[in-house]
Design a protein around this motif. Structure first.
Motif, PDB file in Angstrom:
ATOM      1  N   SER A  15      60.406   4.847 -33.703  1.00 41.78           N
ATOM      2  CA  SER A  15      61.518   5.585 -34.508  1.00 41.78           C
ATOM      3  C   SER A  15      61.448   5.208 -35.984  1.00 41.78           C
ATOM      4  CB  SER A  15      62.802   4.936 -33.910  1.00 41.78           C
ATOM      5  OG  SER A  15      63.006   5.410 -32.432  1.00 41.78           O
ATOM      6  N   ALA A  16      61.244   4.020 -36.241  1.00 43.30           N
ATOM      7  CA  ALA A  16      61.142   3.876 -37.603  1.00 43.30           C
ATOM      8  C   ALA A  16      60.029   4.470 -38.423  1.00 43.30           C
ATOM      9  CB  ALA A  16      60.834   2.128 -37.956  1.00 43.30           C
ATOM     10  N   ILE A  17      58.805   4.793 -37.727  1.00 40.07           N
ATOM     11  CA  ILE A  17      57.825   5.575 -38.398  1.00 40.07           C
ATOM     12  C   ILE A  17      58.308   6.911 -38.424  1.00 40.07           C
ATOM     13  CG2 ILE A  17      55.474   6.685 -37.797  1.00 40.07           C
ATOM     14  CD1 ILE A  17      55.044   4.082 -36.365  1.00 40.07           C
ATOM     15  N   VAL A  18      59.058   7.552 -37.526  1.00 36.36           N
ATOM     16  CA  VAL A  18      59.488   9.015 -37.747  1.00 36.36           C
ATOM     17  C   VAL A  18      60.342   9.064 -38.944  1.00 36.36           C
ATOM     18  CG1 VAL A  18      60.954  10.823 -36.720  1.00 36.36           C
ATOM     19  CG2 VAL A  18      58.985   9.770 -35.352  1.00 36.36           C
ATOM     20  N   MET A  19      61.550   8.003 -39.034  1.00 37.18           N
ATOM     21  CA  MET A  19      62.446   7.996 -39.919  1.00 37.18           C
ATOM     22  C   MET A  19      61.693   7.743 -41.286  1.00 37.18           C
ATOM     23  SD  MET A  19      65.789   6.215 -38.420  1.00 37.18           S
ATOM     24  CE  MET A  19      64.892   4.703 -37.787  1.00 37.18           C
ATOM     25  N   LEU A  20      60.761   7.024 -41.359  1.00 36.34           N
ATOM     26  CA  LEU A  20      60.089   6.535 -42.438  1.00 36.34           C
ATOM     27  C   LEU A  20      59.232   7.742 -43.151  1.00 36.34           C
ATOM     28  CD1 LEU A  20      58.963   4.503 -44.466  1.00 36.34           C
ATOM     29  CD2 LEU A  20      56.846   4.179 -43.114  1.00 36.34           C
TER      30      LEU A  20
END
Length: 258
Positions: A15-20
């Motif tokens: 999720s953090a990668i997508v948001m990043l």
């Protein structure tokens, strides 16, 4: 160390990668593109807030969420004299619709979200890329350092009644990471290294205070997460409560210290 302690790491990372990726593109573009993203996120957070306070009124949550998103977007395009009235309008509308027991919580949290959303757009479009990267960087490293230090070191809880997962070791690690980040950004911000370090630690503490405030709200209304929009993170408020705290601190810095 048991695997259960790290069971949420993979969905959090994905999720953090997508948001990043999404966030990085929008931050780079700036302008109306970034304003639309922040306005949508602000509206989503108000939607979550109303759902927590009035779970039996989904239509009201959607209405106030949309109103809030529109208010943030419109406020970023207006002269300063109109910004306050536009941002306050969804807050006042919600106050009239809320039962008496929920009015203070709705008023405080919705105003906080809307002002923070506006602050981030203003920060990117008026202060420039380096400043918003610094604020976001401080919040991110505070969260990451706190997460791993809390998992690995553990120790006494910071405030177990409100936020049972937060530890003193995690909070302290976040402050150290923020200080390092401030030192690295000092030249880009045009600040003396000591000023950048101290301001970064203050932003870090404010981001942790935002996290604690949101945790207190969830405990008061009896929910674990603000929503389930982001796998591994819960809702937008769960993920960006620290950003809200940082934005509030930055507004204070700009208003009173220039």
């Amino acid at each position: 160390m048991s695997a259960g302690r790290w069971s949420d790491l993979l969905p959090r990372l994905l999720s953090a990668i997508v948001m990043l990726v999404v966030g990085a593109v929008e931050i780079w573009l700036g302008g109306i593109w970034f304003a639309v993203l922040i306005a949508a996120a602000s509206g989503g957070m108000v939607w979550e807030l109303v759902r927590m306070l009035r779970p039996d009124e989904p239509a009201q949550a959607m209405q106030l969420g949309v109103m809030s998103a529109v208010a943030v977007l419109v406020a970023t395009q207006l002269p300063p004299v109109w910004i306050g009235p536009v941002l306050v309008s969804p807050v006042l509308s919600g106050l009239f619709q809320m039962p008496a027991a929920a009015r203070v919580r709705y008023g405080l949290f919705s105003l906080w979200v809307l002002c923070a959303g506006f602050a981030f757009v203003w920060l990117r479009n008026e202060m420039g890329l380096a400043w918003i990267l610094w604020v976001i960087g401080v919040v991110v490293v505070t969260d990451i350092a706190g997460y791993f230090a809390g998992k690995i070191i553990g120790g006494p809880k910071l405030w177990p009644r409100v936020s049972p997962k937060k530890t003193w070791s995690g909070s302290s690690a976040g402050w150290v990471a923020a200080a390092v980040t401030g030192g690295l950004f000092a030249a880009s911000l045009g600040l003396a290294p000591l000023v950048a370090v101290l301001l970064s630690v203050a932003i870090s503490m404010a981001s942790q205070a935002g996290d604690i405030a949101e945790s207190a709200l969830k405990r008061q209304v009896g929910v674990k997460d603000s929503s389930a929009l982001i796998p591994g993170h819960g809702g937008l408020l769960d993920r960006f409560d620290g950003m809200l705290g940082a934005a509030a601190a930055f507004l204070i810095y700009v208003t009173f210290l220039g």
